[in-house]
Write an enzyme that holds these catalytic residues in place. Sequence first.
Site, PDB file in Angstrom:
ATOM      1  N   ASP A   1      -4.522  -0.391   0.235  1.00 32.29           N
ATOM      2  CA  ASP A   1      -5.299  -1.302  -0.604  1.00 32.29           C
ATOM      3  C   ASP A   1      -6.680  -0.778  -0.935  1.00 32.29           C
ATOM      4  O   ASP A   1      -7.202  -1.021  -2.026  1.00 32.29           O
ATOM      5  CB  ASP A   1      -5.396  -2.682   0.056  1.00 32.29           C
ATOM      6  CG  ASP A   1      -4.190  -3.549  -0.245  1.00 32.29           C
ATOM      7  OD1 ASP A   1      -3.435  -3.218  -1.178  1.00 32.29           O
ATOM      8  OD2 ASP A   1      -4.011  -4.576   0.441  1.00 32.29           O
TER       9      ASP A   1
ATOM     10  N   SER B   1       0.065  -9.110  10.608  1.00 30.17           N
ATOM     11  CA  SER B   1      -0.825  -9.306   9.466  1.00 30.17           C
ATOM     12  C   SER B   1       0.000  -9.733   8.254  1.00 30.17           C
ATOM     13  O   SER B   1       1.088  -9.209   8.024  1.00 30.17           O
ATOM     14  CB  SER B   1      -1.574  -8.003   9.169  1.00 30.17           C
ATOM     15  OG  SER B   1      -2.356  -8.133   7.998  1.00 30.17           O
TER      16      SER B   1
ATOM     17  N   ARG C   1      -3.353  -6.177  -6.854  1.00 29.91           N
ATOM     18  CA  ARG C   1      -4.681  -5.580  -6.736  1.00 29.91           C
ATOM     19  C   ARG C   1      -5.358  -5.316  -8.077  1.00 29.91           C
ATOM     20  O   ARG C   1      -6.574  -5.491  -8.197  1.00 29.91           O
ATOM     21  CB  ARG C   1      -4.619  -4.301  -5.900  1.00 29.91           C
ATOM     22  CG  ARG C   1      -4.072  -4.500  -4.486  1.00 29.91           C
ATOM     23  CD  ARG C   1      -4.629  -5.731  -3.826  1.00 29.91           C
ATOM     24  NE  ARG C   1      -4.163  -5.916  -2.463  1.00 29.91           N
ATOM     25  CZ  ARG C   1      -3.959  -7.104  -1.920  1.00 29.91           C
ATOM     26  NH1 ARG C   1      -4.133  -8.204  -2.628  1.00 29.91           N
ATOM     27  NH2 ARG C   1      -3.568  -7.215  -0.659  1.00 29.91           N
TER      28      ARG C   1
ATOM     29  N   ASP D   1     -11.839 -11.755   8.599  1.00 31.41           N
ATOM     30  CA  ASP D   1     -12.351 -10.446   8.197  1.00 31.41           C
ATOM     31  C   ASP D   1     -13.374 -10.558   7.072  1.00 31.41           C
ATOM     32  O   ASP D   1     -14.479 -10.002   7.167  1.00 31.41           O
ATOM     33  CB  ASP D   1     -11.203  -9.538   7.764  1.00 31.41           C
ATOM     34  CG  ASP D   1     -10.310  -9.137   8.918  1.00 31.41           C
ATOM     35  OD1 ASP D   1     -10.421  -9.747   9.996  1.00 31.41           O
ATOM     36  OD2 ASP D   1      -9.491  -8.221   8.751  1.00 31.41           O
TER      37      ASP D   1
END
Length: 405
Positions: free
Chosen positions: A127, A181, A98, A16
């Site tokens: 996210d 994922s 994050r 990605d």
Amino acid sequence: MGDVKKVVLAYSGGLDTSVILKWLQEAYGCEVVTFTADLGQGEELEPARRKAEMLGIKPENIYIEDLREDFVRDYVFPMFRANALYEGLYLLGTSIARPLISRRQIEIARETGADAVAHGATGKGNDQVRFELAYYALNPDIRVIAPWREWDLNSRTKLIDFAEKHQIPIAKDKRGEAPFSVDANLLHISAEGKVLEDPWEEPQEYVYSRSVSPEEAPDQPTYIEIEFETGDPVAIDGQRLSPAALLTELNRLGGANGIGRLDLVENRFVGMKSRGVYETPGGTVLLAAHRGIEQLTLDRGAAHLKDEVMPRYAELIYNGFWYSPEREMLQALIDRSQEHVNGTVRLKLYKGSATVVGRKSPDSLYSLAHVTFEEDAVYDQRDAEGFIKLNALRLRLLKRGQEHG
């Protein structure tokens, strides 16, 4: 697509973000700086450097940094002082990573003169919110590029076609439909999507990678001792360790005993429910231990207040408000409560459970003289009568009023 000159991309080296890197060069015609953070995800990061170079990124624009100690010391441990659990179960392993990634992206943008930052989060998940709230909190004027909300590469097939067209290497397991994922760091590893999307279906054993199944865990328990100073763990079995080393060792001990698995249907901030399978072996052990030492050292009022604000604190982290004034205010309250949270906790790790079996502290508020069932000279049991009558007064008046109403 705008006048962006240079963008800092949160770059993993996977399919990605490699496609995003090339897409940014084409769609925006801008210079790209890649930032890859080692947060303990357990993967070799040098391939990310080589792939970035292959895609035309100058060596001076490739940032690969070991942030494991920063991650645990400045983010994980402060969160664990609060005993934070989202919706009563989730230890916030993805959420807490994050703010650190975002902070370094903004710092690198400042260092390199970049006028934009970019991430690889999709338009359906949490996210994107977490990254962008942090970006704007740290630099209100930064330009944010979210490719998944802009491009038309909205399927795995289109991503692979784009990669092949631009000669971007694709891992063999990416050519078919990925089974699920994965997101990983030193605190946890999560899996979602594909084979896990039906919440009725039990996750298969191959989904798990950081823990043995409780059924396969040793038949003999493992006993460990964790020492705390002002609310943070500092040693295991008498050996002082750095924050990252300590969490790594707790992951090993917890995983070997089948601890830390969670199958959760959670409420995303964007409004939908999702099913995730999490492994947080070290964090699960640490939460039990921290609560154990607080049992001895926290005043009742302080402990109960902490438990009252914890869900709000956890929700702020989950939703991406780490850099908000309200999270910082709650953190100040929580940190103040930890000034005397010192001592040692002994735990029994056995087939999926982490149980506190002993605790001691130089700052203990536990008084054997007061609670003993034997004869004592410090507590007059007759005092309880007045205490009870005063607390019962409003109940008695209420009942009398109802009977004569």
